[in-house]
Design an enzyme around this catalytic site. Structure first.
Site, PDB file in Angstrom:
ATOM      1  N   TYR A 226       0.789  -1.230   0.000  1.00 28.70           N
ATOM      2  CA  TYR A 226       0.000   0.000   0.000  1.00 28.70           C
ATOM      3  C   TYR A 226       0.822   1.281   0.000  1.00 28.70           C
ATOM      4  O   TYR A 226       0.271   2.373  -0.093  1.00 28.70           O
ATOM      5  CB  TYR A 226      -0.948  -0.002   1.205  1.00 28.70           C
ATOM      6  CG  TYR A 226      -1.886  -1.182   1.198  1.00 28.70           C
ATOM      7  CD1 TYR A 226      -2.874  -1.305   0.237  1.00 28.70           C
ATOM      8  CD2 TYR A 226      -1.755  -2.200   2.138  1.00 28.70           C
ATOM      9  CE1 TYR A 226      -3.726  -2.399   0.213  1.00 28.70           C
ATOM     10  CE2 TYR A 226      -2.596  -3.294   2.128  1.00 28.70           C
ATOM     11  CZ  TYR A 226      -3.578  -3.397   1.168  1.00 28.70           C
ATOM     12  OH  TYR A 226      -4.402  -4.480   1.140  1.00 28.70           O
TER      13      TYR A 226
ATOM     14  N   HIS B 245     -14.949  -6.873  -2.034  1.00 32.31           N
ATOM     15  CA  HIS B 245     -15.110  -8.260  -2.449  1.00 32.31           C
ATOM     16  C   HIS B 245     -16.238  -8.989  -1.721  1.00 32.31           C
ATOM     17  O   HIS B 245     -16.500 -10.148  -2.015  1.00 32.31           O
ATOM     18  CB  HIS B 245     -13.792  -9.014  -2.199  1.00 32.31           C
ATOM     19  CG  HIS B 245     -12.594  -8.185  -2.491  1.00 32.31           C
ATOM     20  ND1 HIS B 245     -12.235  -7.818  -3.771  1.00 32.31           N
ATOM     21  CD2 HIS B 245     -11.698  -7.584  -1.666  1.00 32.31           C
ATOM     22  CE1 HIS B 245     -11.154  -7.046  -3.716  1.00 32.31           C
ATOM     23  NE2 HIS B 245     -10.812  -6.899  -2.452  1.00 32.31           N
TER      24      HIS B 245
ATOM     25  N   HIS C 123      -8.473   1.765  -5.897  1.00 30.96           N
ATOM     26  CA  HIS C 123      -7.641   0.874  -5.095  1.00 30.96           C
ATOM     27  C   HIS C 123      -6.181   1.264  -5.268  1.00 30.96           C
ATOM     28  O   HIS C 123      -5.739   1.549  -6.385  1.00 30.96           O
ATOM     29  CB  HIS C 123      -7.827  -0.590  -5.514  1.00 30.96           C
ATOM     30  CG  HIS C 123      -9.218  -1.069  -5.304  1.00 30.96           C
ATOM     31  ND1 HIS C 123      -9.703  -1.390  -4.050  1.00 30.96           N
ATOM     32  CD2 HIS C 123     -10.235  -1.239  -6.172  1.00 30.96           C
ATOM     33  CE1 HIS C 123     -10.974  -1.750  -4.172  1.00 30.96           C
ATOM     34  NE2 HIS C 123     -11.319  -1.657  -5.441  1.00 30.96           N
TER      35      HIS C 123
END
Length: 147
Positions: free
Chosen positions: A25, A83, A103
């Site tokens: 990230y 998800h 994302h």
């Protein structure tokens, strides 16, 4: 003249950005991303409100309130709820606002369960894999759609 308002929504664990799995990230914090997005929104002629929660219900409630508060578009990183959350998908549809899913990582190069986005089909587009730039690209795309 009042500026059009956009909403940036961030889901679970994104408050940990900069510390959480930086190899995936990055080291940019959520506060840094929000500042960059606010500055860009201003440059594009919009006002940006930011919201983060680890709670699915709080995210759903905030999205549901958005149209009533004059929000005209949403950038959302549903994080893990991408998800799993039919309810978040339905909240985006019910809000009836253009939304762009974002994302930091490329969800299609990660674990197989991340390859499916339930929320993405309720959005006008999805931007993934560009780190902090994913947010910038998503915001630019949404602003272009609204202009």
């Amino acid at each position: 003249m009042t500026k059009k308002k956009l909403l940036l929504v961030n889901g679970p664990n994104l408050r940990l950005l900069g510390r959480r799995e930086p190899e995936i990230y990055g080291r940019t914090t959520l506060a840094e991303i929000e500042t960059a997005c606010r500055e860009l929104a201003e440059d594009l002629g919009f006002e940006l409100e930011c919201f983060q929660s680890d709670s699915e219900g709080a995210l759903i409630s905030r999205i549901g309130e958005a149209p009533l508060q004059g929000i005209c578009g949403i950038v959302i990183n549903p994080a893990g709820y991408t998800h799993t959350s039919v309810a978040l998908h339905d909240a985006l549809l019910a809000a009836a606002l253009p939304a762009v899913e974002v994302h930091l990582s490329n969800i299609f190069t990660r674990e197989e369960f991340r390859h499916t986005s339930i929320t993405g089909s309720a959005c006008i587009g999805v931007v993934a894999g560009f780190g902090k730039e994913s947010y910038i690209l998503a915001l630019r795309a949404l602003a272009a759609r609204l202009s």
